[in-house]
Motif scaffolding. Structure first.
Motif, PDB file in Angstrom:
ATOM      1  N   ASP A  65       0.824  -1.213   0.000  1.00  0.00           N
ATOM      2  CA  ASP A  65       0.000   0.000   0.000  1.00  0.00           C
ATOM      3  C   ASP A  65       0.853   1.255   0.000  1.00  0.00           C
ATOM      4  O   ASP A  65       0.580   2.200  -0.744  1.00  0.00           O
ATOM      5  N   ARG A  66       1.888   1.260   0.835  1.00  0.00           N
ATOM      6  CA  ARG A  66       2.746   2.443   0.927  1.00  0.00           C
ATOM      7  C   ARG A  66       3.504   2.687  -0.373  1.00  0.00           C
ATOM      8  O   ARG A  66       3.536   3.800  -0.890  1.00  0.00           O
ATOM      9  N   GLU A  67       4.118   1.645  -0.905  1.00  0.00           N
ATOM     10  CA  GLU A  67       4.954   1.796  -2.103  1.00  0.00           C
ATOM     11  C   GLU A  67       4.136   2.067  -3.362  1.00  0.00           C
ATOM     12  O   GLU A  67       4.643   2.665  -4.304  1.00  0.00           O
ATOM     13  N   SER A  68       2.881   1.627  -3.374  1.00  0.00           N
ATOM     14  CA  SER A  68       2.048   1.807  -4.565  1.00  0.00           C
ATOM     15  C   SER A  68       1.056   2.954  -4.406  1.00  0.00           C
ATOM     16  O   SER A  68       0.155   3.094  -5.234  1.00  0.00           O
ATOM     17  N   ASP A  69       1.225   3.749  -3.356  1.00  0.00           N
ATOM     18  CA  ASP A  69       0.300   4.848  -3.072  1.00  0.00           C
ATOM     19  C   ASP A  69      -1.144   4.344  -2.973  1.00  0.00           C
ATOM     20  O   ASP A  69      -2.080   5.012  -3.420  1.00  0.00           O
ATOM     21  N   GLY A  70      -1.306   3.131  -2.436  1.00  0.00           N
ATOM     22  CA  GLY A  70      -2.631   2.566  -2.234  1.00  0.00           C
ATOM     23  C   GLY A  70      -3.257   1.937  -3.458  1.00  0.00           C
ATOM     24  O   GLY A  70      -4.381   1.448  -3.399  1.00  0.00           O
ATOM     25  N   ASP A  71      -2.531   1.929  -4.583  1.00  0.00           N
ATOM     26  CA  ASP A  71      -3.086   1.391  -5.827  1.00  0.00           C
ATOM     27  C   ASP A  71      -2.863  -0.112  -5.993  1.00  0.00           C
ATOM     28  O   ASP A  71      -3.408  -0.717  -6.911  1.00  0.00           O
ATOM     29  N   GLY A  72      -2.035  -0.711  -5.171  1.00  0.00           N
ATOM     30  CA  GLY A  72      -1.700  -2.123  -5.338  1.00  0.00           C
ATOM     31  C   GLY A  72      -0.732  -2.315  -6.484  1.00  0.00           C
ATOM     32  O   GLY A  72      -0.312  -1.360  -7.129  1.00  0.00           O
ATOM     33  N   LEU A  73      -0.379  -3.546  -6.732  1.00  0.00           N
ATOM     34  CA  LEU A  73       0.569  -3.879  -7.793  1.00  0.00           C
ATOM     35  C   LEU A  73      -0.182  -4.552  -8.936  1.00  0.00           C
ATOM     36  O   LEU A  73      -0.732  -5.633  -8.767  1.00  0.00           O
ATOM     37  N   ASP A  74      -0.216  -3.899 -10.080  1.00  0.00           N
ATOM     38  CA  ASP A  74      -0.883  -4.438 -11.267  1.00  0.00           C
ATOM     39  C   ASP A  74       0.168  -5.187 -12.082  1.00  0.00           C
ATOM     40  O   ASP A  74       0.768  -4.626 -13.000  1.00  0.00           O
ATOM     41  N   LEU A  75       0.374  -6.451 -11.733  1.00  0.00           N
ATOM     42  CA  LEU A  75       1.463  -7.231 -12.308  1.00  0.00           C
ATOM     43  C   LEU A  75       0.967  -8.139 -13.427  1.00  0.00           C
ATOM     44  O   LEU A  75      -0.212  -8.475 -13.494  1.00  0.00           O
ATOM     45  N   GLY A  76       1.920  -8.548 -14.256  1.00  0.00           N
ATOM     46  CA  GLY A  76       1.628  -9.573 -15.243  1.00  0.00           C
ATOM     47  C   GLY A  76       1.268 -10.864 -14.521  1.00  0.00           C
ATOM     48  O   GLY A  76       1.549 -11.026 -13.327  1.00  0.00           O
ATOM     49  N   PRO A  77       0.651 -11.809 -15.225  1.00  0.00           N
ATOM     50  CA  PRO A  77       0.143 -13.010 -14.565  1.00  0.00           C
ATOM     51  C   PRO A  77       1.212 -13.848 -13.857  1.00  0.00           C
ATOM     52  O   PRO A  77       0.989 -14.329 -12.744  1.00  0.00           O
ATOM     53  N   GLN A  78       2.372 -14.025 -14.463  1.00  0.00           N
ATOM     54  CA  GLN A  78       3.403 -14.837 -13.816  1.00  0.00           C
ATOM     55  C   GLN A  78       4.001 -14.106 -12.628  1.00  0.00           C
ATOM     56  O   GLN A  78       4.191 -14.680 -11.561  1.00  0.00           O
ATOM     57  N   ALA A  79       4.290 -12.822 -12.781  1.00  0.00           N
ATOM     58  CA  ALA A  79       4.844 -12.052 -11.665  1.00  0.00           C
ATOM     59  C   ALA A  79       3.849 -12.016 -10.506  1.00  0.00           C
ATOM     60  O   ALA A  79       4.246 -12.127  -9.343  1.00  0.00           O
ATOM     61  N   ALA A  80       2.556 -11.886 -10.818  1.00  0.00           N
ATOM     62  CA  ALA A  80       1.540 -11.856  -9.763  1.00  0.00           C
ATOM     63  C   ALA A  80       1.510 -13.178  -9.001  1.00  0.00           C
ATOM     64  O   ALA A  80       1.427 -13.189  -7.763  1.00  0.00           O
ATOM     65  N   ALA A  81       1.589 -14.288  -9.719  1.00  0.00           N
ATOM     66  CA  ALA A  81       1.577 -15.600  -9.062  1.00  0.00           C
ATOM     67  C   ALA A  81       2.820 -15.803  -8.202  1.00  0.00           C
ATOM     68  O   ALA A  81       2.738 -16.281  -7.065  1.00  0.00           O
ATOM     69  N   LEU A  82       3.977 -15.422  -8.727  1.00  0.00           N
ATOM     70  CA  LEU A  82       5.220 -15.567  -7.962  1.00  0.00           C
ATOM     71  C   LEU A  82       5.232 -14.645  -6.748  1.00  0.00           C
ATOM     72  O   LEU A  82       5.695 -15.027  -5.668  1.00  0.00           O
TER      73      LEU A  82
END
Length: 142
Positions: A26-43
Motif C-alpha cells: 500500500d505504501r509503495e504503490s500509493d494505495g493502488d496495489g501492484l498491477d502485475l503480469g500473470p506470472q509475476a503476480a503468481a510468484l
C-alpha cells in the motif's frame, strides 16, 4: 545425522507478516496495489505466503523470480529497469538467490544452523528482499 525440526509459524505470526507485506505494498504503490503480469503476480503471491510462513530461503528465491517475470513485460520504465538490473541492492538479491540455488561455491549458502533459534539473519534478508521486490515492482508498474 539428526534433522532438526523447524517450528511452524503460528497463525498470529502469519497474520502479522501478511499485514506487514500488505502495508508495504500500500505504501509503495500509493494505495493502488501492484498491477502485475500473470506470472509475476503468481510468484509475488507465493513469495508473500512463504514470507508469512517463515520460509525465508523461498522468499529470497521468489522475490528475484517475481522481478524477473515482471521485467519481461512491455512498456516498462527503462530507468527503473536499469536500477533493478544494476542497482547494488538488486545485485545483492540476484547474487544471493543465485548462491542459494547453485552449488558453485565451496561454502554452503545455507545450512540447518541458519534456521536455529536466535538466528534471525535469514529473516532479515527475507524482509530486505520483500522490501526490494515491492519497491521495484511498484516502480515498474507506475
Amino acid at each position: 545425522m539428526q534433522t532438526p525440526i523447524r517450528a511452524i509459524a503460528s497463525q498470529s505470526e502469519m497474520r502479522q507478516r501478511l499485514s506487514w507485506v500488505d502495508r508495504l505494498v500500500d505504501r509503495e504503490s500509493d494505495g493502488d496495489g501492484l498491477d502485475l503480469g500473470p506470472q509475476a503476480a503468481a510468484l509475488f503471491d507465493e513469495m508473500r505466503l512463504c514470507f508469512a510462513s517463515g520460509a525465508w530461503v523461498a522468499v529470497l528465491v521468489l522475490a528475484q523470480a517475481a522481478l524477473d517475470a515482471e521485467m519481461q513485460q512491455d512498456d516498462l520504465n527503462g530507468l527503473v529497469q536499469n536500477e533493478i538490473r544494476f542497482g547494488a541492492d538488486y545485485v545483492w538479491l540476484r547474487n544471493r538467490r543465485n548462491h542459494l540455488l547453485h552449488a558453485d561455491d565451496p561454502l554452503p549458502a545455507v545450512t540447518l544452523a541458519d534456521f536455529g533459534p536466535g538466528n534471525a539473519a535469514l529473516e532479515r534478508e527475507a524482509r530486505r528482499a520483500v522490501e526490494l521486490v515491492v519497491g521495484g515492482l511498484a516502480e515498474l508498474v507506475r
